[in-house]
Design a protein around this motif. Structure first.
Motif, mmCIF file in Angstrom:
data_model
loop_
_atom_site.group_PDB
_atom_site.id
_atom_site.type_symbol
_atom_site.label_atom_id
_atom_site.label_comp_id
_atom_site.label_asym_id
_atom_site.label_seq_id
_atom_site.Cartn_x
_atom_site.Cartn_y
_atom_site.Cartn_z
ATOM 1 N N THR A 174 -13.411 1.589 4.469
ATOM 2 C CA THR A 174 -12.146 1.005 4.886
ATOM 3 C C THR A 174 -12.233 -0.481 4.566
ATOM 4 O O THR A 174 -13.189 -0.936 3.939
ATOM 5 C CB THR A 174 -11.873 1.254 6.385
ATOM 6 O OG1 THR A 174 -10.539 0.815 6.718
ATOM 7 C CG2 THR A 174 -12.878 0.517 7.268
ATOM 8 N N HIS A 175 -11.240 -1.260 4.963
ATOM 9 C CA HIS A 175 -11.301 -2.705 4.741
ATOM 10 C C HIS A 175 -12.553 -3.268 5.411
ATOM 11 O O HIS A 175 -12.859 -2.945 6.560
ATOM 12 C CB HIS A 175 -10.048 -3.364 5.327
ATOM 13 C CG HIS A 175 -9.846 -4.789 4.893
ATOM 14 N ND1 HIS A 175 -10.704 -5.805 5.263
ATOM 15 C CD2 HIS A 175 -8.894 -5.366 4.113
ATOM 16 C CE1 HIS A 175 -10.291 -6.946 4.742
ATOM 17 N NE2 HIS A 175 -9.200 -6.707 4.035
ATOM 18 N N CYS B 189 -7.149 1.574 2.774
ATOM 19 C CA CYS B 189 -7.444 0.477 3.694
ATOM 20 C C CYS B 189 -7.665 1.026 5.100
ATOM 21 O O CYS B 189 -8.406 1.979 5.299
ATOM 22 C CB CYS B 189 -6.311 -0.551 3.626
ATOM 23 S SG CYS B 189 -6.631 -2.110 4.459
ATOM 24 N N VAL B 190 -6.985 0.457 6.107
ATOM 25 C CA VAL B 190 -7.182 0.895 7.482
ATOM 26 C C VAL B 190 -6.419 2.176 7.797
ATOM 27 O O VAL B 190 -6.406 2.619 8.954
ATOM 28 C CB VAL B 190 -6.803 -0.221 8.483
ATOM 29 C CG1 VAL B 190 -7.786 -1.374 8.386
ATOM 30 C CG2 VAL B 190 -5.382 -0.707 8.265
ATOM 31 N N GLY B 191 -5.810 2.788 6.799
ATOM 32 C CA GLY B 191 -5.299 4.143 6.977
ATOM 33 C C GLY B 191 -6.411 5.102 7.372
ATOM 34 O O GLY B 191 -6.154 6.183 7.915
ATOM 35 N N PHE C 118 -2.587 0.284 13.508
ATOM 36 C CA PHE C 118 -3.606 1.281 13.173
ATOM 37 C C PHE C 118 -4.658 1.459 14.248
ATOM 38 O O PHE C 118 -5.360 2.487 14.292
ATOM 39 C CB PHE C 118 -4.275 0.914 11.844
ATOM 40 C CG PHE C 118 -5.103 -0.341 11.892
ATOM 41 C CD1 PHE C 118 -6.458 -0.301 12.137
ATOM 42 C CD2 PHE C 118 -4.513 -1.581 11.675
ATOM 43 C CE1 PHE C 118 -7.221 -1.457 12.168
ATOM 44 C CE2 PHE C 118 -5.264 -2.746 11.706
ATOM 45 C CZ PHE C 118 -6.620 -2.687 11.951
ATOM 46 N N GLY D 118 -9.815 -2.240 1.214
ATOM 47 C CA GLY D 118 -8.564 -2.901 1.546
ATOM 48 C C GLY D 118 -7.647 -3.201 0.368
ATOM 49 O O GLY D 118 -8.083 -3.448 -0.746
ATOM 50 N N SER E 280 -7.043 8.070 2.243
ATOM 51 C CA SER E 280 -6.579 6.945 3.052
ATOM 52 C C SER E 280 -6.732 5.661 2.267
ATOM 53 O O SER E 280 -7.644 5.520 1.450
ATOM 54 C CB SER E 280 -7.346 6.851 4.378
ATOM 55 O OG SER E 280 -8.711 6.557 4.158
ATOM 56 N N ALA F 53 -2.148 1.950 5.057
ATOM 57 C CA ALA F 53 -2.340 1.171 6.275
ATOM 58 C C ALA F 53 -1.005 0.936 6.967
ATOM 59 O O ALA F 53 0.042 0.878 6.334
ATOM 60 C CB ALA F 53 -2.988 -0.174 5.938
ATOM 61 N N HIS F 54 -1.064 0.784 8.290
ATOM 62 C CA HIS F 54 0.109 0.357 9.037
ATOM 63 C C HIS F 54 -0.339 -0.600 10.136
ATOM 64 O O HIS F 54 -1.527 -0.659 10.489
ATOM 65 C CB HIS F 54 0.894 1.545 9.602
ATOM 66 C CG HIS F 54 0.169 2.294 10.686
ATOM 67 N ND1 HIS F 54 -0.906 3.119 10.435
ATOM 68 C CD2 HIS F 54 0.382 2.346 12.029
ATOM 69 C CE1 HIS F 54 -1.329 3.649 11.574
ATOM 70 N NE2 HIS F 54 -0.579 3.192 12.548
ATOM 71 N N GLU G 290 0.813 -1.203 0.000
ATOM 72 C CA GLU G 290 0.000 0.000 0.000
ATOM 73 C C GLU G 290 0.854 1.264 0.000
ATOM 74 O O GLU G 290 0.420 2.311 -0.496
ATOM 75 C CB GLU G 290 -0.960 -0.034 1.184
ATOM 76 C CG GLU G 290 -1.929 -1.202 1.067
ATOM 77 C CD GLU G 290 -2.838 -1.353 2.258
ATOM 78 O OE1 GLU G 290 -2.974 -0.386 3.029
ATOM 79 O OE2 GLU G 290 -3.428 -2.438 2.411
#
Length: 332
Positions: free
Chosen positions: A126-127, A107-109, A81, A160, A105, A77-78, A16
């Motif tokens: 988000t995902h 995904c889960v960013g 998160f 995601g 953002s 994402a990281h 990502e």
């Protein structure tokens, strides 16, 4: 020129992190101009990628102050998160948004932008696996876990992983037009628009044994999806009145018998589309929908795509003689 700042936090997911550079860099090549200038930014010079994705260390050439000069800020994402982002990160994101930067953002960013208060009052995605958690933690955010991306103008979010490609290609189309975006998609070996949304990818785990007194009835319903089950049939099997059935069903499963049955039938149709070559008419009968019209209606509503498109995308085939889903196409 559009400056793209990509925020790399410790534990960033490598794929990502690299997608914006891949797509926007390819768009520069297609347009034969440096429309996008990419800057990877981090609170510290060295960043370690996600330990669960083959951790390695990278050097980020820019610090957080580079966000102040960005036209677009991308937050991948990281791994951590669910923890609050560092204070300096929140401050830098808020300042960039207040200055008018486009905030995106991946995904889960979305959790990082939400922690900075930048998603309040907006519809976002988000995902799918974490959509409910995002909504629970941030009740002022409207979370749609079914779509691949949501564009709110200066705020855009993707679902995601691979949806990062959908988001970046969409931005290229906004910035440089459909022709450039289509050419960028071809070079990236991606469709410019993918059918459906996240709903077709969502996993529906079975309820663990012993978690509900309705378990025998749920198993019976799952084994009789091909039959035209009525509320009275289900209540009779559960040995209770229809009113009691509805009350116990919602308390123990979180939904109604009819909705549970519809979801189970769509899942059955998905399994048949993935694993068999049955005609759509047979799939409709075997999953209890009775007609292809009814199957297509509920399938599109719950899976976000058509049965045919779902089969094309997900049917497992042998590589030999697989046809279009398994062919290598030589590009000219």
């Amino acid at each position: 020129m559009t400056v793209i700042a990509i925020l790399a936090l410790d534990g960033v997911l490598p794929f990502e992190l690299s997608v914006p550079g891949q797509v926007f860099g390819t768009a520069n090549e297609v347009a034969d101009t440096e429309h996008y200038r990419l800057r990877v930014c981090s609170p510290s010079r060295t960043v370690t990628t996600s330990p669960d994705r083959g951790a390695f260390r990278i050097q980020a050439p820019y610090r957080l102050d580079a966000l102040a000069e960005a036209d677009t800020v991308v937050v991948p994402a990281h791994a951590d998160f669910l923890s609050p982002p560092p204070g300096p990160v929140v401050t830098a994101l808020r300042a960039a948004a207040a200055r008018g930067a486009r905030m995106a953002s991946v995904c889960v960013g979305a959790f990082t932008l939400a922690a900075a208060g930048l998603l309040d009052g907006h519809r976002v995605t988000t995902h799918w696996q974490y959509a409910d958690e995002l909504a629970r933690r941030h009740p002022r955010v409207t979370v749609d876990g079914d779509v691949l991306f949501v564009d709110n103008g200066d705020l855009i979010n993707s679902a995601g992983v691979a949806a990062a490609l959908d988001l970046c290609l969409h931005l290229v189309q906004r910035d440089l037009g459909a022709d450039c975006a289509a050419a960028t998609a071809r070079r990236t070996v991606m469709p410019l628009r993918r059918d459906g949304g996240q709903a077709q990818f969502v996993e529906h785990p079975h309820m663990p044994a012993g978690t509900t007194t309705l378990e025998p009835t749920l198993h019976w319903m799952a084994g009789n999806l091909h039959r035209p089950l009525t509320l009275e049939d289900i209540a009779q099997h559960a040995a209770m009145s229809v009113r009691s059935l509805n009350r116990h069903f919602r308390a123990q499963t979180g939904t109604t018998p009819q909705q549970w049955l519809l979801r189970a039938r769509v899942r059955r149709a998905q399994q048949l589309l993935e694993t068999t070559d049955l005609p759509i008419e047979r799939v409709a009968d075997a999953s209890g929908f009775g007609s292809t019209v009814t199957l297509r209606h509920h399938f599109a509503r719950m899976a976000g795509t058509s049965p045919h498109a779902y089969r094309t995308a997900f049917q497992a085939r042998e590589s030999a003689g697989a046809g279009p889903a398994g062919e290598y196409v030589k590009s000219s």
